[in-house]
Design a protein around this motif. Structure first.
Motif, mmCIF file in Angstrom:
data_model
loop_
_atom_site.group_PDB
_atom_site.id
_atom_site.type_symbol
_atom_site.label_atom_id
_atom_site.label_comp_id
_atom_site.label_asym_id
_atom_site.label_seq_id
_atom_site.Cartn_x
_atom_site.Cartn_y
_atom_site.Cartn_z
ATOM 1 N N GLY A 194 -8.824 -0.105 -62.803
ATOM 2 C CA GLY A 194 -8.179 0.839 -63.712
ATOM 3 C C GLY A 194 -6.907 0.279 -64.317
ATOM 4 N N ALA A 195 -6.762 0.467 -65.621
ATOM 5 C CA ALA A 195 -5.557 0.032 -66.310
ATOM 6 C C ALA A 195 -4.507 1.134 -66.262
ATOM 7 C CB ALA A 195 -5.891 -0.326 -67.757
ATOM 8 N N SER A 196 -3.311 0.821 -66.717
ATOM 9 C CA SER A 196 -2.244 1.814 -66.766
ATOM 10 C C SER A 196 -2.588 2.894 -67.794
ATOM 11 C CB SER A 196 -0.926 1.147 -67.150
ATOM 12 O OG SER A 196 -0.989 0.650 -68.475
ATOM 13 N N VAL A 197 -1.897 4.030 -67.687
ATOM 14 C CA VAL A 197 -2.153 5.141 -68.611
ATOM 15 C C VAL A 197 -1.934 4.710 -70.056
ATOM 16 C CG1 VAL A 197 -1.369 7.423 -69.328
ATOM 17 C CG2 VAL A 197 -1.639 6.901 -66.895
ATOM 18 N N SER A 198 -0.843 4.013 -70.312
ATOM 19 C CA SER A 198 -0.542 3.592 -71.692
ATOM 20 C C SER A 198 -1.599 2.619 -72.196
ATOM 21 C CB SER A 198 0.850 2.956 -71.765
ATOM 22 O OG SER A 198 0.924 1.819 -70.913
ATOM 23 N N ALA A 199 -2.048 1.722 -71.335
ATOM 24 C CA ALA A 199 -3.078 0.760 -71.744
ATOM 25 C C ALA A 199 -4.386 1.473 -72.042
ATOM 26 C CB ALA A 199 -3.276 -0.285 -70.648
ATOM 27 N N ARG A 200 -4.741 2.443 -71.208
ATOM 28 C CA ARG A 200 -5.991 3.178 -71.436
ATOM 29 C C ARG A 200 -5.939 3.963 -72.740
ATOM 30 N NH1 ARG A 200 -6.752 6.322 -65.939
ATOM 31 N NH2 ARG A 200 -4.582 5.738 -65.635
ATOM 32 N N GLN A 201 -4.787 4.556 -73.031
ATOM 33 C CA GLN A 201 -4.658 5.322 -74.263
ATOM 34 C C GLN A 201 -4.755 4.440 -75.497
ATOM 35 O OE1 GLN A 201 -0.957 7.423 -73.617
ATOM 36 N NE2 GLN A 201 -2.027 9.280 -72.973
ATOM 37 N N SER A 202 -4.292 3.206 -75.394
ATOM 38 C CA SER A 202 -4.389 2.296 -76.533
ATOM 39 C C SER A 202 -5.777 1.675 -76.650
ATOM 40 C CB SER A 202 -3.332 1.188 -76.412
ATOM 41 O OG SER A 202 -3.559 0.397 -75.257
ATOM 42 N N ILE A 203 -6.477 1.554 -75.524
ATOM 43 C CA ILE A 203 -7.800 0.921 -75.520
ATOM 44 C C ILE A 203 -8.898 1.889 -75.939
ATOM 45 C CG2 ILE A 203 -9.574 -0.046 -73.978
ATOM 46 C CD1 ILE A 203 -7.280 -1.389 -72.424
ATOM 47 N N ILE A 204 -8.761 3.183 -75.606
ATOM 48 C CA ILE A 204 -9.864 4.133 -75.805
ATOM 49 C C ILE A 204 -10.393 4.169 -77.240
ATOM 50 C CG2 ILE A 204 -8.301 6.111 -76.058
ATOM 51 C CD1 ILE A 204 -11.822 6.139 -74.498
ATOM 52 N N PRO A 205 -9.558 4.120 -78.295
ATOM 53 C CA PRO A 205 -10.157 4.131 -79.646
ATOM 54 C C PRO A 205 -11.034 2.907 -79.902
ATOM 55 C CG PRO A 205 -7.808 4.655 -79.734
ATOM 56 C CD PRO A 205 -8.079 4.141 -78.365
ATOM 57 N N TRP A 206 -10.585 1.743 -79.416
ATOM 58 C CA TRP A 206 -11.374 0.521 -79.593
ATOM 59 C C TRP A 206 -12.653 0.563 -78.756
ATOM 60 C CZ3 TRP A 206 -10.168 -2.195 -83.618
ATOM 61 C CH2 TRP A 206 -8.836 -2.165 -84.100
ATOM 62 N N HIS A 207 -12.551 1.141 -77.585
ATOM 63 C CA HIS A 207 -13.738 1.309 -76.732
ATOM 64 C C HIS A 207 -14.788 2.168 -77.444
ATOM 65 C CE1 HIS A 207 -16.055 1.824 -73.019
ATOM 66 N NE2 HIS A 207 -16.060 3.127 -73.255
ATOM 67 N N ALA A 208 -14.343 3.247 -78.072
ATOM 68 C CA ALA A 208 -15.261 4.137 -78.779
ATOM 69 C C ALA A 208 -15.852 3.467 -80.014
ATOM 70 C CB ALA A 208 -14.532 5.425 -79.172
ATOM 71 N N ILE A 209 -15.015 2.763 -80.776
ATOM 72 C CA ILE A 209 -15.492 2.093 -81.995
ATOM 73 C C ILE A 209 -16.491 1.001 -81.653
ATOM 74 C CG2 ILE A 209 -14.782 0.583 -83.894
ATOM 75 C CD1 ILE A 209 -12.136 2.203 -83.964
#
Length: 229
Positions: free
Chosen positions: A140-155
């Motif tokens: 698991g990544a940090s909260v801030s990292a997950r929030q920045s990664i999630i749009p790219w993960h979805a795209i």
């Protein structure tokens, strides 16, 4: 609470239709399925069945599940992960089947655009699943990292799914062309029409999955609340 759009209901319906059609084609017209058989065509039949049901149908359900299923975000995350894992496993067996068919039939591997795009798409699917697991589950990544990664993960997830839909069209075209050239399949016969209709259903299924997932307002709200993603 996640909600279901009309496109989500349409995608479920088309997923059932695609599953039924590919099974009718492979069993009624092509003779059935087998991973070991003296009839090598039965080995090949495993490939389109598992790739369609796995990557296209179950993968599509996994893509929609995070936003369409009821329940907590954590529960939807786990369903999303498990369905994609199941799709990946079925896809791996489907790829094994086509390589086995080629090897047993003394046919070269990886000579067509369908095979190139297909293997590349499958590798991207696997990488996406692994990165999602280590980012959002363990460690698991940090909260801030997950929030920045999630749009790219979805795209990236939608991009891979669109690639899979496009490559399925290449696969249907390639197989039907071979059948018409070498098996003298009637171009306007019932089997040819079934294959073309199945390809159309898969194309519409892909569009329904994408349209049910792309909701920019919901995406922004989820991203802002995604502390546990």
């Amino acid at each position: 609470m996640a909600g279901m759009s009309p496109f989500t209901y349409l995608a479920h319906l088309l997923a059932v239709a695609a599953t039924v059609l590919i099974l009718v084609w492979s069993t009624h017209y092509r003779g059935g399925l087998a991973l070991n058989s003296t009839n090598k065509a039965l080995i090949f039949n495993v490939h389109p069945v598992l790739m369609l049901i796995g990557i296209i149908v179950i993968g599509g359900e996994a893509t929609m599940s995070y936003r369409s299923l009821p329940g907590s975000r954590e529960a939807r995350k786990r369903v999303h992960l498990m369905l994609h894992g199941l799709a990946l496993a079925m896809g791996a067996v489907g790829i094994y089947a086509v390589f086995k068919f080629h090897d047993d039939s003394k046919i070269p591997n990886m000579y067509s655009l369908h095979s190139w795009v297909g293997l590349g798409t499958f590798c991207l699917y696997g990488i996406q699943w692994i990165l999602g697991f280590v980012t959002f589950f363990f460690p698991g990544a940090s909260v801030s990292a997950r929030q920045s990664i999630i749009p790219w993960h979805a795209i990236l997830g939608l991009f891979i799914y669109i690639l899979a839909i496009g490559n399925a069209q290449l696969g249907f075209l390639e197989k039907l062309t071979f059948l018409q050239l070498f098996n003298k399949l009637d171009r306007y016969g019932s089997e040819a029409l079934l294959v073309n209709f199945t390809a159309l259903v898969v194309l519409f299924l892909g569009a329904a999955v994408v349209l049910s997932t792309v909701n920019f307002k919901a995406n922004r709200l989820e991203s802002q609340k995604s502390i546990g993603l």
